[in-house]
Scaffold this motif. Structure first.
Motif, PDB file in Angstrom:
ATOM      1  N   ASP A   1      31.924  42.090  27.008  1.00 31.88           N
ATOM      2  CA  ASP A   1      33.159  41.490  27.532  1.00 31.88           C
ATOM      3  C   ASP A   1      33.666  40.394  26.607  1.00 31.88           C
ATOM      4  OD1 ASP A   1      32.924  43.110  29.810  1.00 31.88           O
ATOM      5  OD2 ASP A   1      31.637  41.644  30.803  1.00 31.88           O
ATOM      6  N   SER A   2      32.749  39.727  25.918  1.00 30.23           N
ATOM      7  CA  SER A   2      33.119  38.663  24.990  1.00 30.23           C
ATOM      8  C   SER A   2      32.039  38.536  23.929  1.00 30.23           C
ATOM      9  CB  SER A   2      33.293  37.330  25.729  1.00 30.23           C
ATOM     10  OG  SER A   2      32.096  36.956  26.387  1.00 30.23           O
ATOM     11  N   GLY A   3      32.372  37.820  22.860  1.00 30.74           N
ATOM     12  CA  GLY A   3      31.439  37.659  21.749  1.00 30.74           C
ATOM     13  C   GLY A   3      31.630  38.717  20.689  1.00 30.74           C
ATOM     14  N   ASP A   4      30.783  38.703  19.679  1.00 33.15           N
ATOM     15  CA  ASP A   4      30.920  39.624  18.554  1.00 33.15           C
ATOM     16  C   ASP A   4      29.549  39.980  17.997  1.00 33.15           C
ATOM     17  OD1 ASP A   4      32.200  41.199  16.712  1.00 33.15           O
ATOM     18  OD2 ASP A   4      33.318  39.585  15.739  1.00 33.15           O
ATOM     19  N   VAL A   5      29.505  41.118  17.322  1.00 34.35           N
ATOM     20  CA  VAL A   5      28.308  41.560  16.613  1.00 34.35           C
ATOM     21  C   VAL A   5      28.724  41.820  15.172  1.00 34.35           C
ATOM     22  CG1 VAL A   5      26.447  43.252  16.468  1.00 34.35           C
ATOM     23  CG2 VAL A   5      27.365  42.607  18.710  1.00 34.35           C
ATOM     24  N   ILE A   6      28.148  41.079  14.240  1.00 38.54           N
ATOM     25  CA  ILE A   6      28.546  41.138  12.835  1.00 38.54           C
ATOM     26  C   ILE A   6      27.442  41.779  12.018  1.00 38.54           C
ATOM     27  CG2 ILE A   6      29.302  39.793  10.834  1.00 38.54           C
ATOM     28  CD1 ILE A   6      31.225  39.721  13.187  1.00 38.54           C
ATOM     29  N   TRP A   7      27.843  42.722  11.166  1.00 41.08           N
ATOM     30  CA  TRP A   7      26.873  43.524  10.413  1.00 41.08           C
ATOM     31  C   TRP A   7      27.049  43.362   8.911  1.00 41.08           C
ATOM     32  CZ3 TRP A   7      22.505  46.065  10.487  1.00 41.08           C
ATOM     33  CH2 TRP A   7      22.245  47.051   9.539  1.00 41.08           C
ATOM     34  N   GLY A   8      25.949  43.067   8.224  1.00 43.87           N
ATOM     35  CA  GLY A   8      25.886  43.168   6.774  1.00 43.87           C
ATOM     36  C   GLY A   8      26.635  42.114   6.001  1.00 43.87           C
ATOM     37  N   SER A   9      26.548  42.226   4.686  1.00 42.99           N
ATOM     38  CA  SER A   9      27.143  41.244   3.786  1.00 42.99           C
ATOM     39  C   SER A   9      28.671  41.261   3.824  1.00 42.99           C
ATOM     40  CB  SER A   9      26.671  41.498   2.347  1.00 42.99           C
ATOM     41  OG  SER A   9      27.035  42.798   1.910  1.00 42.99           O
TER      42      SER A   9
ATOM     43  N   LEU B   1      31.059  45.067  14.806  1.00 42.92           N
ATOM     44  CA  LEU B   1      30.634  46.353  15.350  1.00 42.92           C
ATOM     45  C   LEU B   1      31.215  46.651  16.723  1.00 42.92           C
ATOM     46  CD1 LEU B   1      26.804  46.395  14.458  1.00 42.92           C
ATOM     47  CD2 LEU B   1      28.740  47.263  13.108  1.00 42.92           C
ATOM     48  N   ILE B   2      31.823  45.684  17.383  1.00 42.37           N
ATOM     49  CA  ILE B   2      32.126  45.868  18.807  1.00 42.37           C
ATOM     50  C   ILE B   2      33.236  46.880  19.070  1.00 42.37           C
ATOM     51  CG2 ILE B   2      31.232  43.623  19.501  1.00 42.37           C
ATOM     52  CD1 ILE B   2      34.123  42.637  19.654  1.00 42.37           C
TER      53      ILE B   2
ATOM     54  N   ASP C   1      22.010  48.495  23.561  1.00 48.92           N
ATOM     55  CA  ASP C   1      23.197  49.321  23.799  1.00 48.92           C
ATOM     56  C   ASP C   1      24.437  48.698  23.152  1.00 48.92           C
ATOM     57  OD1 ASP C   1      21.744  51.163  25.260  1.00 48.92           O
ATOM     58  OD2 ASP C   1      22.398  50.434  27.216  1.00 48.92           O
ATOM     59  N   ILE C   2      24.547  47.382  23.204  1.00 46.49           N
ATOM     60  CA  ILE C   2      25.692  46.697  22.603  1.00 46.49           C
ATOM     61  C   ILE C   2      25.647  46.815  21.082  1.00 46.49           C
ATOM     62  CG2 ILE C   2      26.721  44.413  22.200  1.00 46.49           C
ATOM     63  CD1 ILE C   2      25.974  43.740  25.120  1.00 46.49           C
ATOM     64  N   ILE C   3      24.481  46.603  20.499  1.00 46.16           N
ATOM     65  CA  ILE C   3      24.358  46.693  19.040  1.00 46.16           C
ATOM     66  C   ILE C   3      24.727  48.079  18.536  1.00 46.16           C
ATOM     67  CG2 ILE C   3      22.718  46.645  17.105  1.00 46.16           C
ATOM     68  CD1 ILE C   3      21.210  44.446  18.595  1.00 46.16           C
ATOM     69  N   THR C   4      24.332  49.119  19.274  1.00 47.35           N
ATOM     70  CA  THR C   4      24.549  50.499  18.819  1.00 47.35           C
ATOM     71  C   THR C   4      25.865  51.101  19.288  1.00 47.35           C
ATOM     72  OG1 THR C   4      23.241  51.308  20.694  1.00 47.35           O
ATOM     73  CG2 THR C   4      22.088  50.968  18.610  1.00 47.35           C
ATOM     74  N   GLY C   5      26.678  50.330  20.011  1.00 45.79           N
ATOM     75  CA  GLY C   5      28.003  50.797  20.401  1.00 45.79           C
ATOM     76  C   GLY C   5      28.055  51.584  21.686  1.00 45.79           C
ATOM     77  N   LYS C   6      26.954  51.688  22.393  1.00 43.43           N
ATOM     78  CA  LYS C   6      26.943  52.412  23.665  1.00 43.43           C
ATOM     79  C   LYS C   6      27.618  51.613  24.758  1.00 43.43           C
ATOM     80  CE  LYS C   6      23.810  54.943  26.737  1.00 43.43           C
ATOM     81  NZ  LYS C   6      22.394  55.331  27.000  1.00 43.43           N
ATOM     82  N   THR C   7      27.541  50.279  24.667  1.00 44.49           N
ATOM     83  CA  THR C   7      28.171  49.379  25.632  1.00 44.49           C
ATOM     84  C   THR C   7      29.032  48.374  24.886  1.00 44.49           C
ATOM     85  OG1 THR C   7      26.365  49.577  27.231  1.00 44.49           O
ATOM     86  CG2 THR C   7      27.727  47.602  27.389  1.00 44.49           C
ATOM     87  N   ARG C   8      30.225  48.121  25.398  1.00 45.27           N
ATOM     88  CA  ARG C   8      31.118  47.126  24.805  1.00 45.27           C
ATOM     89  C   ARG C   8      30.926  45.793  25.522  1.00 45.27           C
ATOM     90  NH1 ARG C   8      32.504  49.938  20.331  1.00 45.27           N
ATOM     91  NH2 ARG C   8      33.586  51.871  20.808  1.00 45.27           N
TER      92      ARG C   8
ATOM     93  N   ALA D   1      20.844  37.187   6.306  1.00 46.62           N
ATOM     94  CA  ALA D   1      21.174  37.739   7.619  1.00 46.62           C
ATOM     95  C   ALA D   1      21.749  39.138   7.481  1.00 46.62           C
ATOM     96  CB  ALA D   1      22.156  36.828   8.325  1.00 46.62           C
ATOM     97  N   LEU D   2      21.202  40.063   8.242  1.00 49.34           N
ATOM     98  CA  LEU D   2      21.700  41.440   8.245  1.00 49.34           C
ATOM     99  C   LEU D   2      22.556  41.694   9.477  1.00 49.34           C
ATOM    100  CD1 LEU D   2      21.554  44.269   6.896  1.00 49.34           C
ATOM    101  CD2 LEU D   2      19.607  44.748   8.386  1.00 49.34           C
ATOM    102  N   LEU D   3      22.120  41.169  10.620  1.00 47.72           N
ATOM    103  CA  LEU D   3      22.837  41.363  11.880  1.00 47.72           C
ATOM    104  C   LEU D   3      22.956  40.012  12.587  1.00 47.72           C
ATOM    105  CD1 LEU D   3      23.839  43.702  13.960  1.00 47.72           C
ATOM    106  CD2 LEU D   3      21.729  43.117  15.156  1.00 47.72           C
ATOM    107  N   GLU D   4      24.175  39.682  13.025  1.00 46.60           N
ATOM    108  CA  GLU D   4      24.416  38.452  13.771  1.00 46.60           C
ATOM    109  C   GLU D   4      25.080  38.801  15.097  1.00 46.60           C
ATOM    110  OE1 GLU D   4      26.584  35.540  11.565  1.00 46.60           O
ATOM    111  OE2 GLU D   4      25.447  35.885   9.715  1.00 46.60           O
ATOM    112  N   VAL D   5      24.407  38.466  16.178  1.00 54.86           N
ATOM    113  CA  VAL D   5      24.959  38.644  17.521  1.00 54.86           C
ATOM    114  C   VAL D   5      25.430  37.268  17.983  1.00 54.86           C
ATOM    115  CG1 VAL D   5      24.437  39.294  19.899  1.00 54.86           C
ATOM    116  CG2 VAL D   5      23.428  40.584  18.005  1.00 54.86           C
ATOM    117  N   ASN D   6      26.726  37.139  18.210  1.00 52.08           N
ATOM    118  CA  ASN D   6      27.316  35.829  18.477  1.00 52.08           C
ATOM    119  C   ASN D   6      27.882  35.735  19.884  1.00 52.08           C
ATOM    120  OD1 ASN D   6      26.821  35.000  15.791  1.00 52.08           O
ATOM    121  ND2 ASN D   6      28.732  35.929  15.095  1.00 52.08           N
ATOM    122  N   ALA D   7      27.167  35.033  20.754  1.00 55.86           N
ATOM    123  CA  ALA D   7      27.646  34.663  22.092  1.00 55.86           C
ATOM    124  C   ALA D   7      28.213  35.846  22.872  1.00 55.86           C
ATOM    125  CB  ALA D   7      28.695  33.554  21.977  1.00 55.86           C
ATOM    126  N   ILE D   8      27.459  36.952  22.926  1.00 56.03           N
ATOM    127  CA  ILE D   8      27.947  38.117  23.659  1.00 56.03           C
ATOM    128  C   ILE D   8      27.606  38.001  25.145  1.00 56.03           C
ATOM    129  CG2 ILE D   8      27.952  39.737  21.723  1.00 56.03           C
ATOM    130  CD1 ILE D   8      25.239  40.795  22.769  1.00 56.03           C
TER     131      ILE D   8
END
Length: 247
Positions: free
Chosen positions: A58-66, A71-72, A49-56, A4-11
């Motif tokens: 309200d809840s959840g997380d974005v996890i990057w890399g090993s 990222l949020i 937009d959320i992955i790249t930081g343009k939009t924050r 896994a490189l990118l994990e978007v968790n319940a955003i």
């Protein structure tokens, strides 16, 4: 490459009471090519937009890399420096500069003012530019003014400019829009080639183009994942037909 490189968790994220993204989870592996489809308003652009930081969110997380970096709270530039590159639908190249100059400008070199002031184009940079130009199919156009390229060639140049930043993940928005059949075929081949050494996420409406990508497809609807699987699997999904393909 695997893992896994990118994990978007319940955003989730809302704008003026409208929930654009609703408890969305999504994973992309290293070296994976993924297509994202869905009707207008499904949340595709907000998702990027959320992955790249343009939009924050309200809840959840974005996890990057090993190293499991969240990222949020990162800025857009910090996220780009971590290895996430984004290509928007409309190509943004320096039209008065040559293809070689565009790729050279994009190279991932030291950007502090002193380094920029004393920068000199060297053989290592030249070799990298030539390699990228060859990869994207513009090796014969290096001296051409970017503004004189076809629409498809401009798209490939912008992809090349992203590659010059040495990203691990490429986010590509509607790359086939406005292209000829030959350009679409070249673009599909290019993205499949890039996925051998990068993770690539493609947002697209052209179903034939997605079929040519021959990859896993994620369908978004009302800000959440509606279906996932092969193109043949999702196009037979009754709910996908009702909310998207049947329109």
């Amino acid at each position: 490459m695997s893992g896994a490189l990118l994990e978007v968790n319940a955003i989730s994220v809302s704008f003026d009471g409208f929930k654009a993204i609703d408890n969305l989870s999504f994973n992309i592996d290293s070296g994976e090519l993924r297509a994202i489809i869905g009707p207008n308003g499904a949340g595709k652009t907000t998702f990027m937009d959320i992955i790249t930081g343009k939009t924050r969110p309200d809840s959840g997380d974005v996890i990057w890399g090993s190293r499991n970096i969240s990222l949020i709270q990162k800025s857009e530039s910090e996220i780009a420096n971590l290895g996430i590159g984004r290509k928007f639908q409309k190509p943004t190249v320096f039209e008065d500069q040559s293809v070689m100059e565009n790729l050279t400008i994009a190279l991932k070199n030291n950007r502090n003012p002193l380094s920029v002031l004393f920068y000199r184009f060297n053989s290592l940079d030249r070799n990298e530019v030539i390699t990228i130009a060859s990869d994207i199919g513009l090796i014969s156009e290096l001296k051409k003014r970017a503004g004189d390229l076809s629409h498809g060639q401009k798209q490939w140049l912008e992809i090349g400019m992203l590659l010059a930043q040495r990203p691990k993940l490429l986010l590509v928005d509607e790359p086939a829009a406005g292209m000829t059949i030959e350009e679409r075929n070249h673009t599909a081949s290019l993205l499949k080639k890039l996925a051998k050494s990068h993770a690539v996420v493609v947002i697209e409406h052209d179903m034939e183009f997605i079929r040519n990508l021959d990859c896993k497809v994620t369908v978004l609807h009302e800000g959440t994942v509606l279906a996932e699987g092969t193109i043949d699997h999702v196009v037979k999904n009754k709910t996908v037909i009702d909310v998207y393909l049947g329109r």
